[in-house]
Design a protein around this motif. Structure first.
Motif, mmCIF file in Angstrom:
data_model
loop_
_atom_site.group_PDB
_atom_site.id
_atom_site.type_symbol
_atom_site.label_atom_id
_atom_site.label_comp_id
_atom_site.label_asym_id
_atom_site.label_seq_id
_atom_site.Cartn_x
_atom_site.Cartn_y
_atom_site.Cartn_z
ATOM 1 N N PRO A 176 -84.348 -29.281 -10.311
ATOM 2 C CA PRO A 176 -85.328 -28.880 -11.752
ATOM 3 C C PRO A 176 -84.802 -29.679 -12.931
ATOM 4 O O PRO A 176 -83.435 -30.071 -12.993
ATOM 5 N N PRO A 177 -85.696 -30.171 -13.949
ATOM 6 C CA PRO A 177 -85.109 -30.970 -14.984
ATOM 7 C C PRO A 177 -84.300 -29.967 -15.843
ATOM 8 O O PRO A 177 -84.477 -28.692 -15.922
ATOM 9 N N LEU A 178 -83.325 -30.712 -16.432
ATOM 10 C CA LEU A 178 -82.369 -29.989 -17.383
ATOM 11 C C LEU A 178 -82.929 -29.618 -18.631
ATOM 12 O O LEU A 178 -83.839 -30.501 -19.040
ATOM 13 N N THR A 179 -82.634 -28.587 -19.186
ATOM 14 C CA THR A 179 -83.071 -28.047 -20.507
ATOM 15 C C THR A 179 -81.912 -27.828 -21.589
ATOM 16 O O THR A 179 -80.732 -27.984 -21.041
ATOM 17 N N GLU A 180 -82.284 -27.549 -22.668
ATOM 18 C CA GLU A 180 -81.115 -27.043 -23.599
ATOM 19 C C GLU A 180 -79.941 -26.336 -23.058
ATOM 20 O O GLU A 180 -78.968 -26.389 -23.223
ATOM 21 N N VAL A 181 -80.910 -25.376 -22.390
ATOM 22 C CA VAL A 181 -79.978 -24.066 -21.872
ATOM 23 C C VAL A 181 -79.184 -24.601 -20.710
ATOM 24 O O VAL A 181 -77.866 -24.579 -20.640
ATOM 25 N N THR A 182 -79.861 -25.302 -19.501
ATOM 26 C CA THR A 182 -79.096 -25.603 -18.372
ATOM 27 C C THR A 182 -78.240 -26.890 -18.439
ATOM 28 O O THR A 182 -77.331 -26.928 -17.744
ATOM 29 N N TYR A 183 -78.382 -27.725 -19.853
ATOM 30 C CA TYR A 183 -77.343 -28.817 -19.682
ATOM 31 C C TYR A 183 -75.854 -28.231 -19.749
ATOM 32 O O TYR A 183 -75.049 -28.766 -19.614
ATOM 33 N N ALA A 184 -75.977 -26.808 -20.370
ATOM 34 C CA ALA A 184 -74.529 -26.328 -20.726
ATOM 35 C C ALA A 184 -73.866 -26.253 -19.403
ATOM 36 O O ALA A 184 -72.755 -26.134 -19.321
ATOM 37 N N ASP A 185 -74.324 -26.308 -18.236
ATOM 38 C CA ASP A 185 -73.778 -26.276 -16.805
ATOM 39 C C ASP A 185 -73.125 -27.569 -16.538
ATOM 40 O O ASP A 185 -72.764 -27.955 -15.487
ATOM 41 N N GLY A 186 -73.409 -28.587 -17.207
ATOM 42 C CA GLY A 186 -73.033 -30.139 -17.093
ATOM 43 C C GLY A 186 -73.899 -30.868 -16.138
ATOM 44 O O GLY A 186 -75.176 -30.328 -16.065
ATOM 45 N N PRO A 187 -73.379 -32.183 -15.684
ATOM 46 C CA PRO A 187 -74.294 -33.107 -15.140
ATOM 47 C C PRO A 187 -74.719 -32.726 -13.936
ATOM 48 O O PRO A 187 -73.877 -31.955 -13.347
ATOM 49 N N TYR A 188 -75.763 -33.359 -13.216
ATOM 50 C CA TYR A 188 -75.908 -33.353 -11.973
ATOM 51 C C TYR A 188 -75.062 -34.374 -11.184
ATOM 52 O O TYR A 188 -74.690 -34.043 -9.734
ATOM 53 N N ALA A 189 -74.581 -35.235 -11.694
ATOM 54 C CA ALA A 189 -73.872 -36.244 -10.878
ATOM 55 C C ALA A 189 -72.609 -36.800 -11.571
ATOM 56 O O ALA A 189 -72.803 -37.031 -12.989
ATOM 57 N N VAL A 190 -71.539 -37.489 -11.024
ATOM 58 C CA VAL A 190 -70.530 -38.083 -11.619
ATOM 59 C C VAL A 190 -70.055 -39.219 -10.893
ATOM 60 O O VAL A 190 -70.031 -39.185 -9.635
ATOM 61 N N VAL A 191 -69.924 -40.267 -11.542
ATOM 62 C CA VAL A 191 -69.166 -41.391 -10.954
ATOM 63 C C VAL A 191 -67.687 -41.750 -11.519
ATOM 64 O O VAL A 191 -67.485 -41.627 -12.804
ATOM 65 N N LEU A 192 -66.824 -41.814 -10.662
ATOM 66 C CA LEU A 192 -65.429 -42.190 -11.084
ATOM 67 C C LEU A 192 -65.257 -43.544 -10.854
ATOM 68 O O LEU A 192 -65.439 -44.311 -9.648
ATOM 69 N N ALA A 193 -64.638 -44.212 -11.717
ATOM 70 C CA ALA A 193 -64.160 -45.796 -11.618
ATOM 71 C C ALA A 193 -62.840 -45.958 -12.100
ATOM 72 O O ALA A 193 -62.371 -45.265 -12.913
ATOM 73 N N PRO A 194 -61.785 -46.865 -11.482
ATOM 74 C CA PRO A 194 -60.656 -47.195 -11.890
ATOM 75 C C PRO A 194 -60.330 -47.620 -13.145
ATOM 76 O O PRO A 194 -59.362 -47.510 -14.055
ATOM 77 N N THR A 195 -61.284 -48.506 -13.705
ATOM 78 C CA THR A 195 -60.942 -49.160 -15.094
ATOM 79 C C THR A 195 -62.199 -48.986 -16.191
ATOM 80 O O THR A 195 -63.417 -48.941 -15.528
ATOM 81 N N ARG A 196 -61.933 -49.000 -17.417
ATOM 82 C CA ARG A 196 -63.019 -48.843 -18.454
ATOM 83 C C ARG A 196 -64.275 -50.119 -18.211
ATOM 84 O O ARG A 196 -65.304 -49.667 -18.046
ATOM 85 N N GLU A 197 -63.884 -51.217 -17.931
ATOM 86 C CA GLU A 197 -64.707 -52.058 -17.919
ATOM 87 C C GLU A 197 -65.780 -51.898 -16.605
ATOM 88 O O GLU A 197 -66.774 -52.220 -16.615
#
Ligand SMILES: Nc1ncnc2c1ncn2[C@@H]1O[C@H](COP(=O)(O)OP(=O)(O)OP(=O)(O)O)[C@@H](O)[C@H]1O
Length: 429
Positions: A93-114
């Motif tokens: 479901p598209p996120l709204t002002e309210v449901t954004y509060a539960d955070g993102p749908y996806a996370v990507v982790l990488a070892p360096t800033r670059e």
């Protein structure tokens, strides 16, 4: 196609699967049945056909299977996890002002800033025709500003582990509805000691959607949402296998080519010399490369500044990239290298992993790295996206610890082994 045809197809593209897999490789983009917004971005990016890792890994991500992807450097791993990630988000479901509060749908982790910022660029490219927002959470930038961006809401967070844990602990970020996580360059994150932070991020995600331990208990409802975990890297040491066993459910391992082997597109040369001969040899090699792009890798920040000083005095268009420089200086160096303000980048291993700048013709290991994995990732900065490249390494008597592994890798790649580097260690001493 018959099973025999598929077997030949997999052999042609060097695709090997391990695990109970009933997804077939995607032979072309049309077979992915992606939403038109994503197809439009793929066409605009000029990706004529999927790379082997994309052929194999994207269908698995679309089926919400956990994936361990092992492929050579420069093979298109980023798009291989970004495309199914965007498709997954488009099914929510598209996120709204309210449901954004539960955070993102996806996370990507990488070892360096670059690398995190490079993934953000690739994500922005592929998400161009979607309404989705991406927030990058990396060190070297104000955490308060990042907290403000997170509070405004986003669908995707791309982060380095330490900074994301910091945001979670300060309640700047929550992962209450995050069911899609990518660990890029997973071996490097473990090497850098980020295992506790990676575990912390995994623990902050909802566990209600973990795929059941045994297949019989899986919901047979196509709309069922399972957590999808993608783990990518060009090498796969034991520590990463341990992390996979703890957090992935019946993952399918996708192996393209021989993991950890330098890419076939890179011709490798090794020169044995004395430390005080390196500077002259470097100058000779750079004169040969003319104005094409070259990356010179060194092992320490001091050596980085030392080599930069020599080349800058000689009038070369060069920049430095190492952890002692500010985030702004690092971004200036990378940006200048991309837009050809500089054609030579002198860097430590912070740039060795995952940095993707097109058309790097030459990689020079001014200092031989301490591990063969680091050597593989460094030379993977050239010979990318199917183009050819050259890697030259200066080897001295202080590098004997890595002679054996280097000799084996050169032999596997059918590259010349200098006689001095093939004598037994005792003899060298
Ligand atoms: N299907 C494709 N066709 C053509 N080019 C592609 C395709 N997929 C990705 N690329 C390009 O290939 C280059 C390498 O991609 P990417 O950085 O994802 O490789 P990688 O496997 O992640 O490398 P690394 O191990 O360094 O992280 C990028 O410039 C990307 O834009």
């Amino acid at each position: 196609m018959t099973e025999r045809d598929w077997r030949i197809f997999r052999e042609d593209f060097n695709i090997q699967y391990k695990g109970s897999n009933n997804s077939l490789p995607m032979r072309n983009w049309e077979e992915g049945n992606f939403p038109r917004e994503i197809m439009k971005a793929i066409e605009k990016a000029g990706y004529k056909k999927p790379s082997p890792i994309q052929m194999a890994a994207i269908p698995l991500g679309l089926a919400q299977r956990d994936v361990i992807g092992v492929a050579e450097t420069g093979s298109g791993k980023t798009a291989a996890f970004v495309i199914p990630m965007l498709t997954y988000i488009m099914r929510q479901p598209p996120l709204t002002e309210v449901t954004y509060a539960d955070g993102p749908y996806a996370v990507v982790l990488a070892p360096t800033r670059e690398l995190a910022q490079q993934i953000e660029e690739e994500t922005a490219k592929l998400a161009e025709f979607t309404p989705y927002k991406t927030v990058s959470i990396v060190g070297g930038q104000s955490i308060e500003e990042q907290g403000t961006k997170l509070r405004k809401g986003c669908e995707i967070v791309i982060a380095t582990p330490y900074r994301l844990i910091d945001c979670l602990e300060r309640s700047y970020a929550v992962l209450n509805q995050c069911n899609y996580i990518v660990l890029d360059e997973a071996d490097r994150m473990i090497d850098l000691g980020f295992e506790p932070q990676v575990l912390g991020v995994m623990e902050a995600m909802p566990s209600t959607n973990l795929r059941p331990e045994n297949e019989e208990d899986e919901k047979h409802d196509r709309k069922a949402i399972y957590r999808t975990t993608y783990m990518f890297s060009a090498t796969m040491p034991m520590a990463v296998e341990r992390l996979a066993r703890k957090y992935l459910r019946r993952p399918i391992v996708v192996n393209i080519g021989n993991a950890g082997r330098a890419t076939d597109n890179v011709s490798q040369r090794v020169v044995v010399c004395k430390e005080n001969e390196k500077a002259n040899r470097l100058e000779q090699e750079l004169d040969l490369v003319d104005e094409k792009r070259a990356i010179v890798f060194v092992n320490t920040k001091r050596q980085c500044d030392n080599v930069y000083g020599k080349l800058d005095t000689l009038g070369y268009r060069c920049a430095v990239l190492h952890g002692g420089k500010s985030q702004e200086q690092r971004e200036t160096s990378i940006k200048g290298f991309r837009d050809d303000t500089y054609n030579i980048l002198i860097a430590t291993d912070v740039a060795g992993r995952g940095i993707d700048v097109p058309d790097v013709a030459l990689v020079i290991n001014y200092d031989m790295p301490n591990t063969i994995e680091a050597y593989t990732h460094r030379i993977g900065r050239t010979g990318r996206a199917g183009k050819k490249g050259t890697a030259l390494t200066f080897l001295t008597l202080s590098d004997t610890d890595v002679f054996f592994d280097l000799k084996k890798l050169l032999e596997d790649s059918k590259a010349p082994v200098p006689p001095e580097a093939s004598t037994p260690r005792t003899h060298m001493l």
